[in-house]
Scaffold this motif. Sequence first.
Motif, short mmCIF file in Angstrom:
data_model
loop_
_atom_site.label_atom_id
_atom_site.label_comp_id
_atom_site.label_asym_id
_atom_site.label_seq_id
_atom_site.Cartn_x
_atom_site.Cartn_y
_atom_site.Cartn_z
N PHE A 60 0.81 -1.21 0.00
CA PHE A 60 0.00 0.00 0.00
C PHE A 60 0.84 1.27 0.00
CE2 PHE A 60 -3.06 2.96 2.22
CZ PHE A 60 -3.94 3.06 1.17
N ALA A 61 2.04 1.20 0.55
CA ALA A 61 2.92 2.38 0.57
C ALA A 61 3.33 2.81 -0.82
CB ALA A 61 4.16 2.09 1.42
N ASP A 62 3.14 1.93 -1.81
CA ASP A 62 3.48 2.25 -3.19
C ASP A 62 2.28 2.75 -3.99
OD1 ASP A 62 6.14 1.41 -2.81
OD2 ASP A 62 5.59 -0.67 -3.20
N ALA A 63 1.18 3.04 -3.31
CA ALA A 63 -0.02 3.54 -4.00
C ALA A 63 0.31 4.79 -4.79
CB ALA A 63 -1.12 3.83 -2.99
N LEU A 64 -0.47 5.05 -5.82
CA LEU A 64 -0.16 6.15 -6.73
C LEU A 64 -0.04 7.49 -6.02
CD1 LEU A 64 -2.42 5.28 -9.81
CD2 LEU A 64 0.07 5.04 -9.60
N SER A 65 -0.82 7.70 -4.98
CA SER A 65 -0.75 8.98 -4.27
C SER A 65 0.64 9.25 -3.71
CB SER A 65 -1.78 9.02 -3.15
OG SER A 65 -1.55 7.98 -2.23
N ARG A 73 4.32 12.78 2.88
CA ARG A 73 4.26 11.89 4.04
C ARG A 73 4.57 10.45 3.66
NH1 ARG A 73 -1.67 13.19 5.99
NH2 ARG A 73 -1.90 13.10 3.72
N THR A 74 4.97 9.68 4.66
CA THR A 74 5.21 8.25 4.46
C THR A 74 3.98 7.48 4.89
OG1 THR A 74 7.59 8.50 4.88
CG2 THR A 74 6.66 6.29 5.09
N PHE A 106 -1.46 -4.96 -6.69
CA PHE A 106 -2.17 -3.70 -6.95
C PHE A 106 -2.24 -2.87 -5.67
CE2 PHE A 106 -4.08 -6.92 -9.82
CZ PHE A 106 -3.57 -6.41 -11.01
N PRO A 107 -1.26 -1.98 -5.45
CA PRO A 107 -1.23 -1.19 -4.22
C PRO A 107 -2.48 -0.35 -3.98
CG PRO A 107 0.86 -1.05 -5.38
CD PRO A 107 -0.09 -1.74 -6.31
N SER A 132 -1.43 0.79 -14.39
CA SER A 132 -0.97 -0.09 -13.32
C SER A 132 -2.12 -0.63 -12.48
CB SER A 132 0.02 0.65 -12.41
OG SER A 132 -0.61 1.76 -11.78
N ARG A 133 -3.31 -0.05 -12.64
CA ARG A 133 -4.46 -0.44 -11.82
C ARG A 133 -5.49 -1.27 -12.58
NH1 ARG A 133 -7.42 4.04 -8.71
NH2 ARG A 133 -8.21 2.15 -7.73
N GLU A 134 -5.31 -1.45 -13.87
CA GLU A 134 -6.34 -2.08 -14.69
C GLU A 134 -6.76 -3.46 -14.17
OE1 GLU A 134 -5.24 -2.10 -18.76
OE2 GLU A 134 -5.29 0.08 -18.98
N GLY A 135 -5.81 -4.22 -13.64
CA GLY A 135 -6.11 -5.57 -13.17
C GLY A 135 -6.96 -5.62 -11.92
#
Length: 223
Positions: A60-65, A73-74, A106-107, A132-135
């Motif tokens: 989740f830390a690699d999410a697009l945001s 922020r981390t 998928f983060p 990167s999110r299509e799946g």
Amino acid sequence: MNRSSRQKTSMASIVSSALRSRLYTSIAGSGNCTSRLKLLRPSANRSYTCAVTRGIPNTFADALSSQSANFSRTISVSKAKEEHAEYLKFMRSVLPTVHLSPSDEFPDCPFVEDGAVVIGRKAVVTKIGASSREGEVEAIRTALTQLGLDVIDMADEFGGSAKVDGGDVLYPVTSPRESRFQMNTDSERRASTVSKGRHLFVGVSQSGRTNMDGVRVLEKAFG
């Protein structure tokens, strides 16, 4: 856990981001909800019957945001999982909720609102704008199909060029607070509350995550 840092260029997109925490599980669920869904009807306080959530992946830390230049922020994955568990507990206390397993591939998969637009018994499984999110939509498609909804796959439309992030779509329905008329009976209030909206508001962005071909698919499906 929100993605308010994502930069969108249209006012509609800004509005949908502000509402995202409330729409986080707005699409219909599957499986465990199927038998209960037949017994539930929209009440004076809601126009939905079932919800779906998805867990927090280890990535989740690699999410697009987190990749935004304005995001400083981390992300604490452990804290996110803890908060999400409380969120899920609350959701299950107020309506039938199907919880999908996370996928480390998928983060961004917890943001299930982007994967479908559902109105009544019809669902459009979207083609999420970020490649990167299509799946992510595979699990959502399965859930909606198991529920018995009429599922339309956006990826099959317009040669695959149509794209929509479901969080960019707003479908207003009448609610008690919004009604301008005095309701004299419970039935009148209920009828007003669950009345269908007349319009879909879609935020189209210059980034192309939601584009006009995607809008046309929604118009074709729900128009």
